[in-house]
Scaffold this active site. Structure first.
Site, short mmCIF file in Angstrom:
data_model
loop_
_atom_site.label_atom_id
_atom_site.label_comp_id
_atom_site.label_asym_id
_atom_site.label_seq_id
_atom_site.Cartn_x
_atom_site.Cartn_y
_atom_site.Cartn_z
N HIS A 143 -3.47 6.77 2.95
CA HIS A 143 -3.88 5.50 2.33
C HIS A 143 -5.29 5.14 2.81
O HIS A 143 -5.57 5.15 4.02
CB HIS A 143 -2.88 4.41 2.68
CG HIS A 143 -3.36 3.05 2.31
ND1 HIS A 143 -3.90 2.76 1.07
CD2 HIS A 143 -3.40 1.89 3.00
CE1 HIS A 143 -4.25 1.50 1.03
NE2 HIS A 143 -3.96 0.94 2.19
N CYS A 194 0.82 -1.23 0.00
CA CYS A 194 0.00 0.00 0.00
C CYS A 194 0.84 1.27 0.00
O CYS A 194 0.35 2.35 -0.31
CB CYS A 194 -0.94 0.00 1.20
SG CYS A 194 -1.91 -1.50 1.29
N ASN A 199 -10.20 -0.45 -0.01
CA ASN A 199 -8.73 -0.37 0.02
C ASN A 199 -8.19 -0.88 -1.32
O ASN A 199 -8.31 -2.07 -1.62
CB ASN A 199 -8.23 -1.23 1.19
CG ASN A 199 -6.72 -1.27 1.31
OD1 ASN A 199 -6.00 -0.84 0.41
ND2 ASN A 199 -6.24 -1.79 2.43
#
Ligand code: UT7
Length: 335
Positions: free
Chosen positions: A262, A120, A292
């Site tokens: 994020h 990520c 996500n």
């Protein structure tokens, strides 16, 4: 806030782009797949829906689409690119790098094309690498793409992970520019702590556990995560990385106009807001629409923020991300 004037060439974020699949998977759809509820998912994560790429397409398809859109926004033909970096943990194939498929899809050849695997934090890692390449003077125009088809590495029987992830790609064209053009990448700060590697991993399919019938039967090829531990790591390290990059550039949290954290969990973002003291209103969030998307989440958010007028000329943008590794990174951009 006042702009910082610097002499000489700097790294400019000349254009941003994104690509997400059309197919929407809602929380109601997930209620029919696993033992979960829309209420649990919204309250615990902030996610309402995510996008899923149809079979037959791969990470490079979304990456190439995001890349084209970033070049278009930068008003640069793709032929101007002289390096191509793809941040992904869902490559098209084990080898070669997904970046070479993207290169082909963009109709390019010869330029260096490689992948980075920082999960990520991958897009922020890509910014750091591209910045160093541009500052070396050997490159003038580098494309960084964060692209993930997480739906292909998700265990759709595991309610603790399958509600979280989605597919998407976001891209940035970085150029070596002269002072005064705006969108200046001020700094990138990166870090990792392998002591936490086991908290979030896809254990099978690598050199440690090559693919066998047993690894497939034991579902070793999908994401396994200790959610609570990763949550704690995420709040702590994303906040600390943000503080580091601000401090070493003589800025404070009060100077920050927009934060791109994020998009892993709205509660993680609330935690970062509390820890750093940056009001939640300054965070640009779109997790409710995409879930996500790992390395794609920060560039997708930035691309939408520019389009919606949330990221404006002169704004100080703070980027912060963390993922498997754990690996993290923060960056400052004066838009
Ligand atoms: O991209 C970077 C890496 N990933 C992240 O940053 C994710 C970090 N972690 C998280 O976002 C959160 O830890 C999760 C969203 C994964 C989980 O939220 P939580 O508040 O930490 O829940 P929990 O794991 O403590 O579970 C609480 C309860 C458990 O039930 P019991 O044991 O209390 O009876 C779970 O079994 O919630 C249950 N649960 C669910 N219930 C309904 C877990 N997933 C679900 C679900 N639906 N989907």
């Amino acid at each position: 806030m006042a702009s910082t004037h610097i002499a000489g060439p700097y790294t400019r974020v000349a254009g941003l782009g994104r690509a997400v699949p059309d197919r929407v998977l809602t929380n109601a759809d997930l209620e029919r797949m696993v033992d979960t509820t829309d209420q649990w998912i919204v309250e615990r994560t902030g996610i309402r829906e995510r996008r899923i790429l149809p079979e037959g397409q791969a990470t490079s398809d979304l990456a190439a689409a995001a890349a084209r859109s970033a070049c278009q926004q930068a008003e640069l033909p793709v032929t101007q690119l002289d390096a191509l970096i793809v941040a992904t943990i869902t490559p098209d194939t084990q080898a070669p790098a997904t970046a070479v498929y993207v290169q082909q899809k963009l109709g390019l050849s010869q330029i260096p094309a490689f992948d980075i695997a920082a999960a990520c934090a991958g897009f922020v890692y890509g910014l750091g690498i591209a910045d160093a390449m541009l500052q070396s003077g050997r490159y003038k125009c580098v494309l960084v793409v964060g692209a993930e088809i997480l739906s292909r590495i998700t265990d759709w029987t595991d309610r603790t992970t399958c509600v979280l992830f989605g597919d998407g790609a976001g891209a940035a064209v970085l150029t070596r520019a002269e002072a005064g053009q705006g969108q200046r990448l001020i700094d990138v700060s990166l870090g990792a702590d392998g002591a936490h590697a086991a908290q979030l991993e896809i254990p099978g399919g690598g050199s440690r556990e090559p693919t066998t019938q047993t690894t497939v039967e034991q579902r070793r090829h999908v994401v396994r995560m200790n959610g609570r531990q990763v949550f704690t790591q995420a709040v702590k390290n994303m906040s600390a990385a943000a503080a580091t990059v601000l401090e070493r550039n003589g800025r404070t949290t009060a100077d920050v106009d927009v934060v791109f954290a994020h998009q892993a969990n709205l509660r993680i973002i609330e935690g970062i807001s509390q820890r750093t003291g940056i009001p939640l209103e300054r965070f640009f969030n779109n997790i409710e629409k995409y879930g996500n998307t790992s390395s794609a989440s920060v560039p997708i958010a930035m691309s939408e923020a520019v389009e919606q007028g949330r990221l404006k000329r002169g704004d100080l943008a703070l980027l912060t991300a963390l993922g498997a590794g754990v690996a993290w990174g923060s960056a400052l951009i004066e838009w």
